[in-house]
Design an enzyme around this catalytic site. Structure first.
Site, short mmCIF file in Angstrom:
data_model
loop_
_atom_site.label_atom_id
_atom_site.label_comp_id
_atom_site.label_asym_id
_atom_site.label_seq_id
_atom_site.Cartn_x
_atom_site.Cartn_y
_atom_site.Cartn_z
N SER A 1 0.82 -1.20 0.00
CA SER A 1 0.00 0.00 0.00
C SER A 1 0.86 1.26 0.00
CB SER A 1 -0.97 -0.04 1.19
OG SER A 1 -1.91 0.99 1.08
N ASP B 1 -3.22 6.61 -3.24
CA ASP B 1 -2.00 6.02 -2.69
C ASP B 1 -1.47 5.01 -3.71
OD1 ASP B 1 -3.91 4.05 -2.34
OD2 ASP B 1 -3.22 3.45 -0.36
N ASP C 1 -6.15 2.19 -3.53
CA ASP C 1 -7.38 1.88 -2.79
C ASP C 1 -7.83 3.04 -1.90
OD1 ASP C 1 -5.44 1.54 -0.83
OD2 ASP C 1 -6.19 -0.39 -0.13
N GLU D 1 -13.84 4.95 6.05
CA GLU D 1 -13.04 5.10 7.27
C GLU D 1 -12.22 6.38 7.15
OE1 GLU D 1 -10.43 1.75 7.70
OE2 GLU D 1 -9.26 2.25 5.92
N LYS E 1 -12.22 -0.85 0.31
CA LYS E 1 -12.04 0.54 -0.12
C LYS E 1 -11.50 0.56 -1.55
CE LYS E 1 -7.71 0.89 2.54
NZ LYS E 1 -7.80 -0.37 3.31
#
Length: 533
Positions: A85, A242, A246, A344, A358
């Site tokens: 990520s 990012d 996601d 979130e 997400k």
């Protein structure tokens, strides 16, 4: 590790060799060792193929949301996404999805972990990637899933003509990750004009050369080049994904000429409002609202709760992390409910339930349409956010963290809060001048609001998490991070509609945060390092 996962799937699914799995990967690489996400993914494919399991291995880098999408769309047993990520460049890792299209939760997490421990010795055939890649068990889902994904997200495109004629200029950065091509395609699927791409950051580069951290959550530092391009092109909005696409960050140029980077909670309010606004335009039957759900994690803003109360749909909270929201969304969908949105505060948004996680790609296109729509009303995102707060009540949040490497100190800090009156389960009744009206402890399972004092949300004794509700409408959660040496805090002041003295509300929240830091964290005594500026 994939050997253990494969063994666990064999035990869980009698039809694994018919249904198979999907494997995707991002653009991370470590040239000195020859390691990369792609190499890792191919090794994983070899393990499954050696056991006769069909593997849908993406031939190119792909956003994380494409893996859960593929699991659901093709009815597969599991999905693996090789990614770290937005972590620093030297990291790598992977995410695992179950056959319901959501990230794994208990008991599968511990079951897989146990199976990995039992299968640490490499099987001889596990290294045989060249042979594995020639077998008919290997399929490439890249073209088909691209087509199907961009078709699926179009059900959330409600203003195609408006999009075609929009004069709004938007800049997009993928921060050296995988997002560029896919966000361009998502805009095209919505008939939006293509966003201006930040040239220095649009191609995948595992060195992330232009940023200190490849994390759009860090705000302005990551967006410097985007702001410069926006100034040159006369664009008013910046979108940023990012590296595995996601998550989505958004910034907007204000009348003062300054850029405002919206928090994850503010974007949750905007996207939640927009998706409900579009839903209501499409649904003449007012009773249908009773079947509608929105979700957010317990440390995120309560703004969706306020909108739900006024508009009549359902709102639910889950534990922190999209694995909980994805699984809960699937449960609700299986019951015939409609799940419109989940978010979130860590800039994660599920705007399209074809992906039960997400998704920064669909969120970018949906945000693009929202921005274009608001422009026809001569409204900025900032002005619309104010409108939302004035209608549903101001929700002002302030989140941060302290760094602490000593587990004993962390344990002592939380245990002190549980024994505030020298007895077990005696929590503080005030914090400085602020009176506490309720306490929920998801480490021990205590909740003062429940008749039997037992928390409804799942509890975990392996992580620390206490939420305090204050008499002034404030909520504060203190929790440990699962991946970093941090004690995080999330605070929010929820005001009733009509209370629009923002300066006063912000000062009240600042004072509350100061009291929590001083009385509950005790940074000097516990030698906590504040978040670096």
């Amino acid at each position: 590790m994939f050997q253990g996962f494969c063994r666990y799937l064999e035990q869980s699914f009698s039809d694994l060799t018919e249904r198979g799995v999907v494997i995707g990967y991002d653009a991370r690489a470590h040239p000195p060792s020859g390691g990369s996400s792609k190499r890792f993914a191919r090794l994983a494919a070899a393990v499954f193929i050696s056991r006769g399991v069909p593997v849908h291995l993406f031939s190119e880098i792909t956003p994380t949301p494409f893996v859960p999408f593929t699991v659901s769309h093709l009815g597969l047993c599991a999905g693996i996404m090789v990614t770290a990520s937005h972590n620093p460049k030297q990291d790598n890792g992977y995410k695992v999805y179950w056959d319901n299209g959501a990230q794994i939760v208990s008991p599968h997490d511990s079951g897989i972990s146990k199976a990995i421990e039992e299968n640490l010795e490499p099987w001889p055939e596990s290294w045989n990637t060249e042979e594995a890649l020639k077998t008919p068990l290997l399929k490439d889902p890249y073209q088909e899933m691209n087509a199907q994904y961009f078709k699926a997200i179009q059900k959330h495109c409600h203003h195609r003509e408006l999009n075609k004629n929009s004069q709004v200029k938007i800049v997009h950065t993928s921060v050296h990750g995988v997002g560029h091509t896919f966000v361009q395609s998502a805009f095209k699927a919505f008939d939006l004009h293509p966003p201006y791409a930040v040239e220095e950051q649009k191609d995948p580069d595992p060195e992330f050369p232009t940023v200190k951290y490849p994390n759009p959550e860090e705000g302005e530092g990551v967006l410097t080049l985007s702001f410069a391009l926006a100034e040159r092109e006369g664009a008013s909005v910046v979108l940023a994904n990012d590296p595995d696409a996601d998550r989505l960050a958004i910034a907007e140029k204000q009348e003062s000429g300054q850029w405002r980077v919206f928090s994850g909670n503010e974007l949750g309010a905007l996207l939640g409002w927009w998706l409900f606004h579009c839903w209501r335009e499409q649904n003449a039957d007012t009773a249908a609202v009773k079947n509608l759900y929105m979700l957010s994690s317990t440390v995120s803003s309560k703004i969706l709760r306020a909108i739900a109360l006024k508009e009549g749909f359902h709102f639910e909270e889950t534990l922190t992390g999209f694995k909980w929201m994805g699984n809960r969304a699937k449960d609700l969908l299986d019951q015939g409910k409609s799940v419109l949105f989940a978010f979130e505060e860590a800039i994660g948004y599920m705007c399209c339930n074809a992906v039960l996680d997400k998704d920064g790609v669909s969120a970018a296109a949906i945000a693009g349409e929202m921005i274009s729509y608001l422009a026809t009303k001569n409204k900025s995102l900032s002005q619309q956010l104010t409108t939302i707060f004035e209608e549903y009540g101001y929700h002002i949040s302030k989140n941060s963290y302290f760094i602490c490497h000593d587990q004993e100190v962390i344990r002592g800090l939380f245990d002190r809060l549980r024994r505030f009156g020298d007895k077990k389960d005696t929590y503080p009744s005030e914090c400085g001048r602020f009176s506490i009206s309720a306490v929920r402890d998801l480490t021990t399972g205590y909740d003062s609001n429940q008749p039997d004092h037992k928390a409804i949300l799942p509890t975990s004794s392996s992580s620390q998490m206490i939420t305090f509700t204050f008499s002034n409408g404030g909520v504060a959660t203190m929790r440990t991070s699962g991946t970093e040496p941090k004690i995080k805090y999330y605070t929010e002041l929820c005001a009733a509609p009509g209370n629009s003295d923002v300066t006063h509300l912000k000062k009240e929240l600042d004072d509350l945060v100061d009291a929590i830091v001083e009385n509950f964290f005790e940074p000097e005594k516990n030698r906590l390092q504040p978040k670096p500026e």
